[in-house]
Design an enzyme around this catalytic site. Structure first.
Site, PDB file in Angstrom:
ATOM      1  N   HIS A  18     112.761 -19.433  87.402  1.00  0.00           N
ATOM      2  CA  HIS A  18     113.622 -19.769  88.525  1.00  0.00           C
ATOM      3  C   HIS A  18     114.331 -21.104  88.294  1.00  0.00           C
ATOM      4  CE1 HIS A  18     111.424 -16.994  91.626  1.00  0.00           C
ATOM      5  NE2 HIS A  18     111.995 -16.336  90.636  1.00  0.00           N
ATOM      6  N   GLU A  25     114.670 -23.822  90.097  1.00  0.00           N
ATOM      7  CA  GLU A  25     113.995 -25.086  90.407  1.00  0.00           C
ATOM      8  C   GLU A  25     113.078 -25.508  89.260  1.00  0.00           C
ATOM      9  OE1 GLU A  25     114.133 -22.236  92.085  1.00  0.00           O
ATOM     10  OE2 GLU A  25     113.559 -22.486  94.190  1.00  0.00           O
ATOM     11  N   CYS A  53     110.819 -20.375  96.444  1.00  0.00           N
ATOM     12  CA  CYS A  53     109.879 -19.285  96.720  1.00  0.00           C
ATOM     13  C   CYS A  53     108.470 -19.835  96.936  1.00  0.00           C
ATOM     14  CB  CYS A  53     109.899 -18.258  95.596  1.00  0.00           C
ATOM     15  SG  CYS A  53     109.376 -18.872  94.001  1.00  0.00           S
ATOM     16  N   ASP A 112     138.921  10.332  84.721  1.00  0.00           N
ATOM     17  CA  ASP A 112     139.277   9.226  83.819  1.00  0.00           C
ATOM     18  C   ASP A 112     138.359   9.102  82.602  1.00  0.00           C
ATOM     19  OD1 ASP A 112     141.158   8.613  85.741  1.00  0.00           O
ATOM     20  OD2 ASP A 112     139.927   7.073  86.709  1.00  0.00           O
ATOM     21  N   LEU A 134     133.049   2.321  82.043  1.00  0.00           N
ATOM     22  CA  LEU A 134     132.536   1.492  83.141  1.00  0.00           C
ATOM     23  C   LEU A 134     131.744   0.279  82.673  1.00  0.00           C
ATOM     24  CD1 LEU A 134     131.399   4.224  85.727  1.00  0.00           C
ATOM     25  CD2 LEU A 134     133.577   2.986  85.647  1.00  0.00           C
ATOM     26  N   VAL A 158     135.077   8.601  97.480  1.00  0.00           N
ATOM     27  CA  VAL A 158     133.911   7.714  97.539  1.00  0.00           C
ATOM     28  C   VAL A 158     134.227   6.500  98.411  1.00  0.00           C
ATOM     29  CG1 VAL A 158     132.478   6.142  96.170  1.00  0.00           C
ATOM     30  CG2 VAL A 158     132.861   8.478  95.391  1.00  0.00           C
TER      31      VAL A 158
END
Ligand code: ZN
Length: 376
Positions: free
Chosen positions: A53, A55, A78, A203, A207, A303
């Site tokens: 993390h 921190e 956390c 298409d 992606l 969509v």
């Protein structure tokens, strides 16, 4: 609050943004440690994969000098142990004089506990600095823990007349290279990209993020494909490093499942809605369950319409090209134009940017109630 607090929190927020798209299932967090003389002595942001993390990284860089310093963190540290000790404990041990937090973490394992553990260790805690900016970064995490779904950004590209192109086997560019490159940056900052089967059929897209040096930042590719008709030869399967998840209907046998699994796809069967299509609410819950916090919806008009109708769009990024789309163009929300979103009163135009002759407008859903901001 001190005069320099805002400046240092802005630096921590900039660090946090570096992790967007890379840290799921954890939120992208930034941290800056500043000495009493005002010198930055430690910087950190959530590492790819979610650990370590921010921190812990920033405090390690600061070392002994963290004692008596101020640590700025974009999200409450956390309070639960994961693969390492809880950040609240790491901070308590490092003994900075002050902890400045942008946003309280609604995760029930932490909410308020991170702050009280620091306070109990004699550290002065300030919270709420640049909270709105921080929420923009961790909105997906906040929704995942409070609503069980990721944050959704809709991306669409329309011509000057507001129509999208009808795909016929190859992508048709409405906008120029700079706007398209920005679209790839959106992909890099997302945990997953979602399209409908129709987009794959029209298409045959890969992606992936195709910015130089950023292919490793491609998001998980998700296709809503009720009957699993995505062909195993689809370009999606060419890059085996980037996962493909196919969400299909669970109401009957899926004879194509095995062939698609052999191509590396993960099959996720879910209940169908009234129209017999995989239910998007359920789909988002499944993605959240797998740790996804930020979804970029790049599907075609059907969509886009389903997500709009279900009130699941948190942000819409609309690229508009300078030229009109020809006579066979489609409206971006399956029979309805952009005004369905922009004039709904539910979205605010947060910013506009030009890429040559192309224009990008970003619309954000008006936050009626923000669980993270209202938490006390
Ligand atoms: Zn932590």
């Amino acid at each position: 609050m001190r005069a320099s607090d805002e400046q240092h929190m802005a630096q921590a927020l900039a660090l946090a943004r570096r992790g967007l798209g890379l840290t799921w299932p954890n939120p992208a967090v930034g941290a800056v440690v500043v000495s009493p003389e005002g010198e930055i002595i430690g910087r950190g942001w959530t590492a790819p994969g979610g650990r370590p993390h921010a921190e812990a990284i920033a405090l390690e860089e600061a070392g002994e000098a963290a004692r008596g310093a101020t640590i700025y963190v974009t999200l409450e540290p956390c309070a639960h142990e994961g693969r390492g000790p809880a950040c609240a404990d790491v901070i308590a041990e490092a003994q900075p004089a002050r902890l400045v937090i942008a946003l309280r973490d609604p995760d029930p394992r932490t909410s308020g506990a991170g702050i009280s553990r620091a306070t109990a260790a004699g550290i002065e805690v300030t919270e709420g600095l640049l909270a709105s900016e921080a929420l923009d970064i961790v909105l997906g995490h906040v929704y995942r823990v409070t609503q069980g779904r990721p944050a959704v950004t809709l991306k669409t590209a329309v011509g000057a007349n507001g129509f999208v192109t009808r795909g016929d086997g190859a992508p048709v560019w409405i906008t120029g290279p700079d706007a398209r490159a920005h679209g790839h940056l959106l992909r890099a900052r997302s945990d997953a990209i979602l399209v409908g089967r129709g987009t794959v059929a029209a298409d045959d897209p890969s992606l992936t993020c195709r910015l130089p040096g950023m292919s490793c930042r491609s998001p998980v590719r998700v296709v809503l494909d009720g009957r699993l008709r995505t062909p195993p030869s689809a370009r999606l399967f060419e890059d085996e490093m980037v996962p493909v998840w196919l969400i299909c209907a669970d109401d009957e046998d899926q004879p194509n499942a095995e062939r698609l699994q052999e191509r590396g796809a993960e099959i996720i069967p879910i209940p169908v809605d009234a129209e017999g299509l995989p239910c998007v609410v359920e789909a988002l819950e499944r993605l959240a369950g797998r740790g996804i916090t930020r979804v970029l919806v790049e599907g075609g008009p059907s969509v886009a319409r389903v997500f709009l109708d279900a009130d699941l769009i948190d942000e819409a990024v609309i690229y508009q090209g300078a030229e009109a789309v020809g006579g066979d163009g489609l409206l971006p929300f399956a029979g309805e134009g952009l005004d369905r979103l922009t004039d709904s009163g539910h979205f605010t135009n947060s910013h506009t940017r030009s890429f040559g002759a192309d224009r990008m407008t970003v619309w954000r859903r008006n936050r009626r109630c923000s669980p993270a901001l209202s938490a006390t």
